[in-house]
Design an enzyme around this catalytic site. Sequence first.
Site, PDB file in Angstrom:
ATOM      1  N   GLY A  44       0.788  -1.223   0.000  1.00 52.00           N
ATOM      2  CA  GLY A  44       0.000   0.000   0.000  1.00 52.00           C
ATOM      3  C   GLY A  44       0.825   1.280   0.000  1.00 52.00           C
ATOM      4  CD  GLU A  45       6.135   1.267   2.132  1.00 53.17           C
ATOM      5  OE1 GLU A  45       6.972   1.405   1.220  1.00 53.17           O
ATOM      6  OE2 GLU A  45       6.417   0.825   3.260  1.00 53.17           O
ATOM      7  CG  HIS A 136     -13.628  25.762   7.751  1.00 54.30           C
ATOM      8  ND1 HIS A 136     -14.943  25.762   7.325  1.00 54.30           N
ATOM      9  CD2 HIS A 136     -13.668  25.671   9.113  1.00 54.30           C
ATOM     10  CE1 HIS A 136     -15.733  25.663   8.381  1.00 54.30           C
ATOM     11  NE2 HIS A 136     -14.994  25.616   9.470  1.00 54.30           N
ATOM     12  CG  ASP A 177     -21.944  29.128  10.249  1.00 54.00           C
ATOM     13  OD1 ASP A 177     -21.488  30.118   9.625  1.00 54.00           O
ATOM     14  OD2 ASP A 177     -21.525  27.973  10.060  1.00 54.00           O
ATOM     15  CE  LYS A 200     -24.377  25.299  12.543  1.00 54.59           C
ATOM     16  NZ  LYS A 200     -23.508  26.011  11.707  1.00 54.59           N
ATOM     17  CG  ASP A 226     -21.532  26.630   4.926  1.00 52.03           C
ATOM     18  OD1 ASP A 226     -20.541  27.292   5.291  1.00 52.03           O
ATOM     19  OD2 ASP A 226     -22.149  25.862   5.693  1.00 52.03           O
ATOM     20  CG  ASP A 230     -18.733  16.562   6.168  1.00 50.95           C
ATOM     21  OD1 ASP A 230     -18.935  15.552   5.473  1.00 50.95           O
ATOM     22  OD2 ASP A 230     -17.926  16.550   7.125  1.00 50.95           O
TER      23      ASP A 230
END
Length: 319
Positions: A44-45, A136, A177, A200, A226, A230
Site C-alpha cells: 500500500g505504500e 475554512h 451560521d 444555530k 457555505d 459535509d
Amino acid sequence: MPEQYANSKLKIFTLNSNRELAEEIAKEVGVPLGKSTVTRFSDGEVQINIEESIRGCDVFIVQSTSGPVNEHIMELLIMLDALKRASARTISVVIPYYGYARQDRKARAREPITAKLVADLLTTAGATRAIVLDLHAPQIQGFFNIPIDHLVAAPILSDYFLGKNFDPAELVIVSPDHGGVTRARKMADRLKAPIAIIDKRRPRPNVAEVMNIVGNVEGKTAILIDDIIDTAGTISIAAAALMESGAKEVYACCTHPVLSGPAIERIDNSVIKELVITNSIQLSDDKMSPKIKELSVAKLLGDAIVRVFEQKSVSTLFD
C-alpha cells in the site's frame, strides 16, 4: 488550447484526487499535463515516478486533499519530495480543497491544530508556494511560512445566480451560521440583495440545531451560501427553517462539496430547489443528484498559475 507555454519552464502535474480539474486547468493555461505515475507497492505504500525532466522548472501540482484525505496528503508529500530532489526551481502546491482545515484552533483542551501541522508538512516536503481556494478559516493563511494566494469562489457562484435574473428586491442571501457572514456579504453585494443569518447551536460534531433566523426572508427567494457541505445536516435543516419562516424557495451553494455519509439523501429529500457547487472536489458517481449543478474553478486557478509564473499580481483574482 493556447500554446504560449507549451515549451516553457512552466509545468503542471496532478496526482489522484482530481485529475479532471487538473486537465481543465492545464487546458486553460495552454500546457500539456506533466507525465508522472502514481502507483502502490503491494503493502500500500505510495510510489511516484516523474517521467520528464523538470530541472530548473516552475512546477505546479494540483491536488485536493479530499477523501481519502490521508492517502491524498501522502501522495502530495511524496510528490513534493520527488520534485525537490529532481531540481525543480520552484514548487507550488495548488490545493482547490484544503483538508483538515476545520481543525484550525484548540476548541477544547488537548486538541491538535491539524491545519497548521499539514501546512508545516507541505513546507518541509518542499513546497515553495501555495495556491488555495476558500479556506475554512482565512487565518489558516498564517499557518504557512511560504507565500500563499487565497482565492475565493463567491464571484463564480454569484455570476451563476446573476444569470437567473432574480429580482434583487425578492432575494435574500443567507449565512447558515455567524462564521459565514463575510462570505454571504460578498455574494449579497454582487447580487445587490440583503442578507440574513441563521443562529444555530451545534450540540456535537456534524449535528446542527437551528435556533432562529436574523433578518427578513418572508416571500423571498433565499440563497444559502457555505464554504463546505459535509453531511448536509446544517444546510437541509437551515433550508427547512427558511421555508417555515415564509421563504418562497430556497437555493443552496458551496465551494467544497465534501458530501459524506447521508448527504445526497438529505439533499434529495430537502426543500432545496438546487444545490450549486464547484469542482474543487471530484464527485464520485454515487454522489450525483439531479438537484446538483457543478461549476468549474479551472479558469480561476489557471489564471492564478499564469500570474504566479509571470510574476504578476494575483490580488485581482481575490475579488
